[in-house]
Design an enzyme around this catalytic site. Structure first.
Site, PDB file in Angstrom:
ATOM      1  N   ASP A 105       0.763  -0.807  -0.561  1.00  0.00           N
ATOM      2  CA  ASP A 105      -0.165  -0.124   0.097  1.00  0.00           C
ATOM      3  C   ASP A 105       1.086   1.456  -0.002  1.00  0.00           C
ATOM      4  O   ASP A 105       2.153   1.638   0.959  1.00  0.00           O
ATOM      5  CB  ASP A 105      -0.609   0.140   1.198  1.00  0.00           C
ATOM      6  N   TYR A 126       2.753   9.805  -0.086  1.00  0.00           N
ATOM      7  CA  TYR A 126       3.985   9.469   0.861  1.00  0.00           C
ATOM      8  C   TYR A 126       4.763   9.717   0.347  1.00  0.00           C
ATOM      9  O   TYR A 126       6.739   9.593   0.813  1.00  0.00           O
ATOM     10  CB  TYR A 126       3.961   7.746   1.362  1.00  0.00           C
TER      11      TYR A 126
END
Ligand code: NDP
Length: 309
Positions: free
Chosen positions: A50, A55
């Protein structure tokens, strides 16, 4: 690479595809950490990773996937559409695919139901002169999702879904006549102090799988220090993380523990079949300790959680 048997548990999605029940979380991992964590995870038997554009680690993750030697088709890869890309969903997905070095992802999620100014003063967290988040109010998450539906036909993602959706927002989405592709999952904060039981029941009724983020309580894994968790782990002769991850799977929830530590990565995949009695005890943990969110949204929570949920 041989796959240990404990990594093979999967759930069926409403589009007929299967998703591995345990996936590696990668938030707050530097490039080097993310690369090494994905290599370690694939070696340990994970087949589900994931990530998210937000991010900032899609590039090393994509490189690790390639370097691992595990076939692309055998890995379930999720990435997410960030708020500043709500009005340009295909561009957002294309950027992620380029960073990952992939032709497609298995799942593309709307990260938050909050569209932000794509031309603001920051590419991920634009703010207004008064310091508040630069949120778009003439665009909403249903508009975004209508556009995301087209990405399935493009073949650039096998499935689409949502994240951080409350029951009210899911109802709003599903009621729209132009929504023809149901979200396959809703990825939300779920752990012992936030079991999200009503959301789970609603999701099951609507054939949407829930995914648990921050299943150990996020940074520092505070849930592992809870006395009841420690007692039940001891009773079962397993680690606290195994207990919590197994509890999520016992509830029919996909679970995404994050670690950059190889021994923990391997341990987090070793789920057990939890007995009914222990599962029910963990269901009650939040009512004993008090229900709490441990991850703050990057904007006023009222924008997202201002409803019956
Ligand atoms: P987790 O609940 O997975 O906890 C991560 C923390 O637990 C880290 O400090 C990690 O340390 C530690 N840890 C992991 N395994 C063990 C273990 N076996 N023993 C002791 N400590 C351990 O938190 P996250 O908030 O990262 O959530 C998981 C994933 O969910 C994210 O990484 C991301 O992929 C997703 N997510 C999605 C969000 C969304 O908005 N959709 C929001 C938040 C998360 P260390 O790494 O140092 O080993």
């Amino acid at each position: 690479m041989a796959v240990p048997s404990n990594s093979t548990k999967t759930f069926k999605l409403n589009n007929g595809l299967s998703i591995p029940a345990v996936g590696l979380g990668t938030w707050q991992s530097t490039d080097e950490e993310a690369y090494n964590a994905v290599i370690a995870a694939l070696k340990a038997g994970y087949r589900h990773i994931d990530t998210a554009y937000c991010y900032g680690n899609e590039e090393p993750i994509g490189k690790a996937i390639k370097d691992s030697g595990v076939a692309r088709k055998d890995i379930f890869i999720t990435t997410k559409l960030w708020g500043t890309d709500h009005t340009r969903t295909e561009e957002g997905l294309d950027r992620s695919l380029k960073l990952l070095g992939l032709d497609y992802v298995d799942l593309f999620l709307m990260h938050w139901p909050v569209p932000m100014n794509p031309n603001g003063n920051h590419d991920k967290f634009p703010t207004l002169p008064d310091g508040k988040r630069d949120i778009l109010f003439d665009w909403n998450f249903v508009d975004t999702y209508r556009e995301m539906q087209k990405l399935v036909a493009s073949g650039k993602t096998k499935a689409i879904g949502v994240s951080n959706f409350s029951i009210t927002n899911l109802k709003k989405l599903l009621a729209d006549p132009e929504i023809t592709i149901k979200p396959v999952v809703n990825q939300v904060e779920i752990h012992g102090y936030l079991p999200q039981q009503r959301l789970l029941e609603y999701a099951k009724e609507n054939d949407i799988v829930l995914e648990a983020y921050s299943p150990l309580g996020s940074t520092g894994a505070p849930l592992l220090k809870d006395e009841l968790v420690q007692d039940l782990a001891k009773k079962n002769g397993i680690s606290e993380s195994t207990l919590l991850i197994s509890w999520a799977v016992w509830r029919g929830i996909v679970v995404l523990p994050k670690s950059v530590t190889p021994s923990r990565i391997a341990d987090n995949l070793k789920i057990i079949e939890l007995c009914e009695e222990d599962g029910k005890k963990l269901n009650e943990l939040a009512s004993i300790r008090g229900e709490k969110r441990l991850v703050s949204p990057p904007w006023d929570p009222i924008v997202v959680f201002n409803d019956e949920d």
